[in-house]
Design an enzyme around this catalytic site. Structure first.
Site, mmCIF file in Angstrom:
data_model
loop_
_atom_site.group_PDB
_atom_site.id
_atom_site.type_symbol
_atom_site.label_atom_id
_atom_site.label_comp_id
_atom_site.label_asym_id
_atom_site.label_seq_id
_atom_site.Cartn_x
_atom_site.Cartn_y
_atom_site.Cartn_z
ATOM 1 N N HIS A 1 48.590 57.752 31.660
ATOM 2 C CA HIS A 1 49.083 58.675 33.327
ATOM 3 C C HIS A 1 47.889 58.413 33.978
ATOM 4 O O HIS A 1 46.695 58.122 33.764
ATOM 5 C CB HIS A 1 49.625 59.098 33.858
ATOM 6 C CG HIS A 1 49.360 60.433 33.553
ATOM 7 N ND1 HIS A 1 48.080 60.636 34.837
ATOM 8 C CD2 HIS A 1 49.344 61.621 32.909
ATOM 9 C CE1 HIS A 1 47.874 62.186 34.476
ATOM 10 N NE2 HIS A 1 47.878 63.056 33.008
ATOM 11 N N CYS B 1 47.005 65.179 28.144
ATOM 12 C CA CYS B 1 47.733 63.598 28.067
ATOM 13 C C CYS B 1 46.651 62.347 28.491
ATOM 14 O O CYS B 1 45.021 62.810 29.259
ATOM 15 C CB CYS B 1 48.450 63.432 29.166
ATOM 16 S SG CYS B 1 50.164 64.269 29.477
#
Length: 304
Positions: A195, A211
């Site tokens: 992301h 992440c």
């Protein structure tokens, strides 16, 4: 003395001018005629008044820690005008199938091997911090979301409470306060995402909860150009080696990806493959020992 591969001066000057004159995105390398694993060229940036590492990392689209490792003697916040800064834009391709997305955690880079163009796109990424390591996995690109809503997990809520004495909001809509930025790509059906970010600092560092973080410009390109179902491989290769067709023997060493409770923390392991590659020549080991102690993430040619 370690021999860092350098390009021709004219090409270096021209490339530096082009890089500084416009915002950068991924480095793209043509692989149609490459039989070697060496790609890119190192760039030497001459600092001017006001330069600092975070700004240079964004200008050249490289990782912050990569700049620190490549320039261990420089102050990342106070660069004297005229100081030469090595921009680590040269690398060896990871030793994995050149398919889809490959994320090599120790070097904090994401490679995308284009299936139609014989090209590889290279991006800096942020990964999980110590204790929240990004997992090694073979997976695929799953759900893709533009302007995602961020909903902290129970584990994230508890960690934030323990560290700050308060809980996070149950959800954060898209906008400047959303830590996912403008785009998010789920790895298959897992909780892990590739992301964007609402903070420029942290790309090219171990700073996330597991992440993969990217600059907004980079994740936008990946979002728009990498189809759902593309293979994703997350690997741990701190040492990359290559015998090139011109006879050069090249090695690239990064800080190992370890956690605080590991006995071998921050130490490069002398695997059998590494020992075989370096061989028995004293000159090779004399070159390599300083880099094993303090990896710089630069491509080095072993010479006699």
């Amino acid at each position: 003395m370690n021999k860092i591969l350098r390009p021709l001066s004219f090409s270096l000057t021209l490339l530096t001018i082009l890089l500084i004159s416009q915002p950068l995105m991924a480095k793209v390398y043509d692989m149609s005629n490459i039989k070697n694993r060496l790609i890119g060229e190192p760039i030497i940036h001459t600092a001017v008044e006001g330069d600092y590492f975070q700004q240079l990392a964004e200008d050249y689209n490289v990782g912050f820690l990569a700049l620190l490792a490549a320039n261990p003697k420089l102050d990342p916040f106070l660069l004297k005008p005229g100081t030469e800064v090595i921009i680590p834009n040269q690398m060896l391709l990871p030793y994995v199938p050149q398919v889809g997305i490959v994320i090599n955690l120790p070097e904090l880079r994401l490679y995308y091997f284009s299936p139609d163009e014989n090209k590889v796109h290279v991006f800096p990424v942020g990964i999980g911090r110590e204790g929240l390591t990004t997992p090694l996995t073979n997976t695929v690109v799953g759900q893709k979301r533009k302007n995602p809503t961020w909903r902290p997990t129970k584990e994230a809520q508890q960690r934030h409470f323990e560290e700050h004495g308060e809980y996070l909001p149950k959800e954060v809509p898209s906008g400047p306060d959303n830590p996912f930025g403008k785009y998010a790509i789920r790895l298959d059906t897992s909780e892990y995402l590739i992301h964007g970010s609402n903070k420029r600092f942290g790309i090219g560092m171990r700073a996330s909860s597991g992440c993969i973080r990217m600059y907004d410009e980079d994740i936008e390109w990946v979002f728009n150009n990498v189809p759902k179902g593309t293979k994703v491989r997350i690997i741990n290769q701190p040492v990359k080696m290559s015998y090139e067709k011109d006879g050069k023997q090249l090695i690239e060493i990064h800080q190992p990806l370890t956690d605080e409770n590991e006995v071998t923390k921050d130490k490069v392991i002398l695997t059998r493959a590494l020992q075989r590659f370096v061989g028995t020549k004293r000159e090779h080991w004399q070159q390599l020992i300083p880099v094993l102690d303090k990896p710089q993430g630069l491509v080095i040619e072993l010479t006699e």
